[in-house]
Scaffold this motif. Structure first.
Motif, mmCIF file in Angstrom:
data_model
loop_
_atom_site.group_PDB
_atom_site.id
_atom_site.type_symbol
_atom_site.label_atom_id
_atom_site.label_comp_id
_atom_site.label_asym_id
_atom_site.label_seq_id
_atom_site.Cartn_x
_atom_site.Cartn_y
_atom_site.Cartn_z
ATOM 1 N N THR A 51 0.819 -1.197 0.000
ATOM 2 C CA THR A 51 0.000 0.000 0.000
ATOM 3 C C THR A 51 0.865 1.263 0.000
ATOM 4 O OG1 THR A 51 -1.709 1.247 1.172
ATOM 5 C CG2 THR A 51 -0.214 -0.045 2.516
ATOM 6 N N GLU A 52 0.396 2.268 -0.748
ATOM 7 C CA GLU A 52 1.160 3.513 -0.866
ATOM 8 C C GLU A 52 1.388 4.173 0.489
ATOM 9 O OE1 GLU A 52 -0.051 6.734 -0.273
ATOM 10 O OE2 GLU A 52 -2.086 6.142 0.212
ATOM 11 N N TYR A 281 0.138 0.125 -4.463
ATOM 12 C CA TYR A 281 -1.268 0.406 -4.763
ATOM 13 C C TYR A 281 -1.848 1.404 -3.782
ATOM 14 C CZ TYR A 281 -2.632 -2.630 -0.849
ATOM 15 O OH TYR A 281 -2.800 -3.175 0.393
ATOM 16 N N GLY A 282 -2.806 2.169 -4.277
ATOM 17 C CA GLY A 282 -3.551 3.092 -3.422
ATOM 18 C C GLY A 282 -5.010 2.715 -3.439
ATOM 19 N N ASP A 283 -5.868 3.692 -3.739
ATOM 20 C CA ASP A 283 -7.295 3.413 -3.821
ATOM 21 C C ASP A 283 -7.606 2.465 -4.966
ATOM 22 O OD1 ASP A 283 -8.298 4.814 -1.714
ATOM 23 O OD2 ASP A 283 -8.894 6.576 -2.866
ATOM 24 N N SER A 302 -2.182 2.613 -9.151
ATOM 25 C CA SER A 302 -0.819 2.158 -8.871
ATOM 26 C C SER A 302 0.198 3.144 -9.435
ATOM 27 C CB SER A 302 -0.571 0.774 -9.494
ATOM 28 O OG SER A 302 0.781 0.380 -9.302
ATOM 29 N N GLY A 368 -4.863 -3.822 -8.182
ATOM 30 C CA GLY A 368 -4.861 -2.802 -7.144
ATOM 31 C C GLY A 368 -6.198 -2.713 -6.428
ATOM 32 N N CYS A 371 -6.455 -5.656 -4.136
ATOM 33 C CA CYS A 371 -5.607 -5.471 -2.951
ATOM 34 C C CYS A 371 -6.217 -4.471 -1.979
ATOM 35 C CB CYS A 371 -4.215 -5.022 -3.370
ATOM 36 S SG CYS A 371 -3.281 -6.282 -4.273
ATOM 37 N N ASP A 372 -6.801 -3.390 -2.508
ATOM 38 C CA ASP A 372 -7.409 -2.387 -1.645
ATOM 39 C C ASP A 372 -8.567 -2.983 -0.859
ATOM 40 O OD1 ASP A 372 -7.827 0.133 -0.531
ATOM 41 O OD2 ASP A 372 -9.194 0.744 -2.123
ATOM 42 N N SER A 375 -6.868 -5.370 1.902
ATOM 43 C CA SER A 375 -6.194 -4.732 3.042
ATOM 44 C C SER A 375 -7.122 -3.800 3.798
ATOM 45 C CB SER A 375 -4.958 -3.960 2.571
ATOM 46 O OG SER A 375 -5.321 -2.932 1.665
ATOM 47 N N SER A 377 -9.038 -0.194 4.891
ATOM 48 C CA SER A 377 -8.447 1.087 5.293
ATOM 49 C C SER A 377 -8.437 1.247 6.807
ATOM 50 C CB SER A 377 -9.244 2.235 4.666
ATOM 51 O OG SER A 377 -10.609 2.157 5.033
ATOM 52 N N PRO A 383 -0.631 -4.318 5.329
ATOM 53 C CA PRO A 383 -0.298 -3.351 4.277
ATOM 54 C C PRO A 383 0.367 -3.978 3.059
ATOM 55 C CG PRO A 383 1.360 -3.268 5.982
ATOM 56 C CD PRO A 383 0.300 -4.218 6.475
#
Length: 396
Positions: A51-52, A281-283, A302, A368, A371-372, A375, A377, A383
């Protein structure tokens, strides 16, 4: 015996990451440790995603509202500035707004409606219909909004974002006027200098504003795109992709991610002999069916990934093959026919009826998003996400 399991996704626990930590080593140790603990093996073409947030944390890529204010004031001066198209988020934008307001004397804050860019609604379409409002043409004042719609609380957070954002700006000693419009050019009678806060439509917004005679246009990607004093920054994305860290600081989108993913890939190969793919990856990019929120508040899913994750999937629709090409077969004969058909498929299936409905989004956007969701938030503490078997198909 054939393998009976396809794609497997595992959230991998890691220590709490702090600035200066050796994240390459932590990711490598955590993935190998998870494999040993859970009794699975790494394979070539596995995907390790990080995660970013922890990348930026390890880099110490943070900024204070004073840094944002200094950059905004240096670029905008003392003139009235239009701040348009903010997203409605305490995590994503509230602290950025405080910093922007602290750098200005007067702001005209213009909301898009009925929702922001990522789907957070101020009002519903039904409310607009009931009041006879056309969101594409009608420009509303704060008084118009309250008279027509009253107080509207966000369904998930319970926040009245119009009142909340107004209070944040005033708290910073900045005078504020509120408008509602969807044409970016509606701000120009009120301010010739504009900070446009949209994410994915920012290039079009800038083009329209400049063509309409705006004296200055700044995207969020142009604020803190260089350090202010000892602050963090992001040369490509500026404030885009930032998150609230404290009431006066933001964690910026990470920098230099390509070096990081390549180092993790090399580290895992050295220790396991397996060629895994690695991404940050982010959102994710998906829409919530209840709140109508489109998750992607980061500028990209990403920001960096290894070469094996480039491109889009090239997949066949199994049910189409079974119902059309091989409708006359069943059982082992059907399985054998489809297996052989997959092995002989073209590398580019664009336009093929056999591939219809397979959603050829970019591989990094698909993984991504996966993965989001894995994981989350919150407090899962994973992470790092390990994805195995993603590139398998029915014929393998």
């Amino acid at each position: 015996m054939e393998r009976m399991v396809g794609t497997v996704v595992r959230g991998v626990r890691a220590p709490i990451i702090r600035q200066g930590d050796d994240l390459v080593k932590i990711v490598t140790d955590s993935v190998i440790g998870a494999a040993e603990s859970e009794g699975f093996s790494l394979r070539d073409k596995d995907v390790v995603a990080v995660t970013e947030a922890v990348v930026a944390r390890s880099q110490g890529n943070y900024a204070h509202i004073d840094d944002i204010a200094a950059d905004v004031h240096q670029k905008c001066g003392d003139d009235t500035v239009g701040v348009i198209f903010p997203i409605l988020s305490r995590n994503r934008f509230a602290i950025c707004l405080k910093g922007i307001a602290k750098g200005l004397k007067k702001m005209v804050l213009m909301f898009s409606y009925p929702s922001d860019e990522v789907g957070n609604h101020l009002v519903s379409l039904d409310q607009l219909d009931e009041k006879g409002i056309n969101p594409w043409n009608d420009v509303l004042t704060e008084g118009d909004y309250r008279r027509l719609f009253g107080e509207n609380l966000h369904p998930f957070t319970g926040v009245d974002y119009v009142a909340y954002y107004k209070s944040l700006v005033e708290e910073m000693g900045c005078e504020v006027q509120i408008l509602f419009a969807n044409d970016c050019r509606a701000i120009l009678p009120y301010a010739k200098k504009v900070i446009h806060c949209d994410i994915h439509s920012r290039a079009r917004t800038k083009r329209l504003l400049q063509a309409a005679g705006a004296e200055l246009t700044l995207g969020l990607d142009e604020i803190l795109n260089a350090p202010v004093g000892s602050s963090g920054c992001n040369e490509k994305y500026g404030l885009l992709g930032s998150n609230k860290a404290t009431e006066e600081t933001v964690k910026l989108f990470p920098r230099d991610c390509q070096d990081f993913v390549e180092q993790v890939q090399a580290s895992l190969f050295t220790r396991t002999g397996k060629h895994v793919e690695v991404m940050v990856y982010g959102d994710g990019a998906f829409k919530d069916p209840v709140g109508k929120i489109w998750e992607l508040a980061d500028p990209v899913v990403s920001p960096a990934y290894t070469d094996g994750l480039t491109g889009v999937p090239s997949e066949l629709k199994l049910k189409y093959l079974a119902d059309n090409n091989f409708a006359h077969l069943s059982g082992a004969e059907l399985q054998a026919a489809i297996t052989e058909y997959i092995r002989g498929k073209a590398s580019d299936l664009k336009g093929s009826m056999e591939s219809q409905g397979t959603t050829p989004r970019r591989i990094t956007d698909l993984i991504g998003s996966l993965c989001d969701l894995t994981s989350g938030s919150g407090d899962k503490g994973t992470p790092i996400v390990l994805v195995q078997g993603y590139f398998d198909n029915y014929a393998k």
